[in-house]
Design an enzyme around this catalytic site. Sequence first.
Site, short mmCIF file in Angstrom:
data_model
loop_
_atom_site.label_atom_id
_atom_site.label_comp_id
_atom_site.label_asym_id
_atom_site.label_seq_id
_atom_site.Cartn_x
_atom_site.Cartn_y
_atom_site.Cartn_z
CB VAL A 312 -0.81 -0.13 1.31
CG1 VAL A 312 -1.79 0.92 1.22
CG2 VAL A 312 -1.68 -0.94 1.04
N PRO A 313 1.12 2.01 -0.97
CG PRO A 313 1.21 2.20 -3.49
CD PRO A 313 0.53 1.70 -2.67
CB CYS A 314 1.53 5.02 2.86
SG CYS A 314 3.22 4.20 3.28
CG HIS A 315 6.75 4.65 -1.39
ND1 HIS A 315 6.01 3.61 -1.45
CD2 HIS A 315 7.06 5.26 -2.54
CE1 HIS A 315 6.33 2.97 -1.83
NE2 HIS A 315 6.74 3.80 -3.23
NE ARG A 316 3.84 3.71 -5.97
CZ ARG A 316 3.72 2.74 -6.40
NH1 ARG A 316 2.18 3.18 -6.35
NH2 ARG A 316 4.04 1.11 -6.82
#
Length: 351
Positions: A312-316
């Site tokens: 779940v790419p919260c880094h994006r």
Amino acid sequence: MPRDDDTLFDALLARDPAYDGFAYVGVKTTGIFCRLTCPARKPKRSNVVFFSCRDAARDAGFRPCLRCKPLAVARPVSGALEALKDRIKDEPDRRWSAADLKALGYDPSTVRRAFQREYGVTFVQYARSQRLGQAVNRLQQGGTVLDAQLDAGYESGSGFRDAITRLIGDAPVRTTARRILTAQWLDTPIGAMLAVADDAGVHLLEFAERKALPSEIKRLHERVGAIAFGRHAMLDALAEQVGRYFAGRLAAFSIPIAQKGTDFEASVWAALQQIPIGQTRSYGELAREMNRPEAARAVARANGANQIAIVVPCHRVIGADGSMTGYGGKIWRKQWLLEHERRMAQTSSQS
């Protein structure tokens, strides 16, 4: 990520891990090329040349450093750490001590620091967690308490019961009635990650250094169930997909997600998974894409509540001005992940 020579030299002096795998330094006086994180003594500015990839460094006639191993995909870690992890795997029931480490030729304090740095726990704690996980799995599969006790290496029945109770919050004889989540450590090029899953999917995937990890584990225990280290098909599938992602061969995960949150948090996490690889969004942009333009701050809070990193790419999600906003796994990892994904997207568009 800036890659001019002056910036790269500053990164070399700082041993900045954000550039690991994306920039290499060749030392003219030795003919060797290294990672920017190499622990060797730093050369003079006039004696270095920078390369964007390993092939370019080798084509220029430089040899790989034997200390930082720039040709390896994974970052180098303590040799003792790797060897002892293998020993734990081969001897899962063994109760390890400092004397055992000394007998194998290791300095216990060095081993303790290596495990603490990589996993956030000491070697003895790491070994104990694996041993107790084996015992819980034995009980879940219908084994007797005595068998599990002996498997875990406990001479005292009360000591074993206390350990299991602390681990899963119930007495051993009743563990078969409790839902048990399974945990494993996953090693990646940018650090160890703790993964927790069950038949429903992945509940947690976080870097070991994340400060909020203990509270996340506690919350998961309260919301879902007890956690024990062990083997699980869902974790095997996750490890395989994470490995392909870090190798640049997987742009989208298909592993089931089972983390629990409010309806709004779940909608934000779903929106994060819709951000294409190689792209970023601000909190405001994500809120508008969700048709909730007034909810940018709520989106930011939900983004921070995500406990399944990378998948779940919260880094994006970045600042509206393009700046790197807070990231629990540390800003340098966020930079690394975004650069890794930018290169993956670029490679995909050219193929």
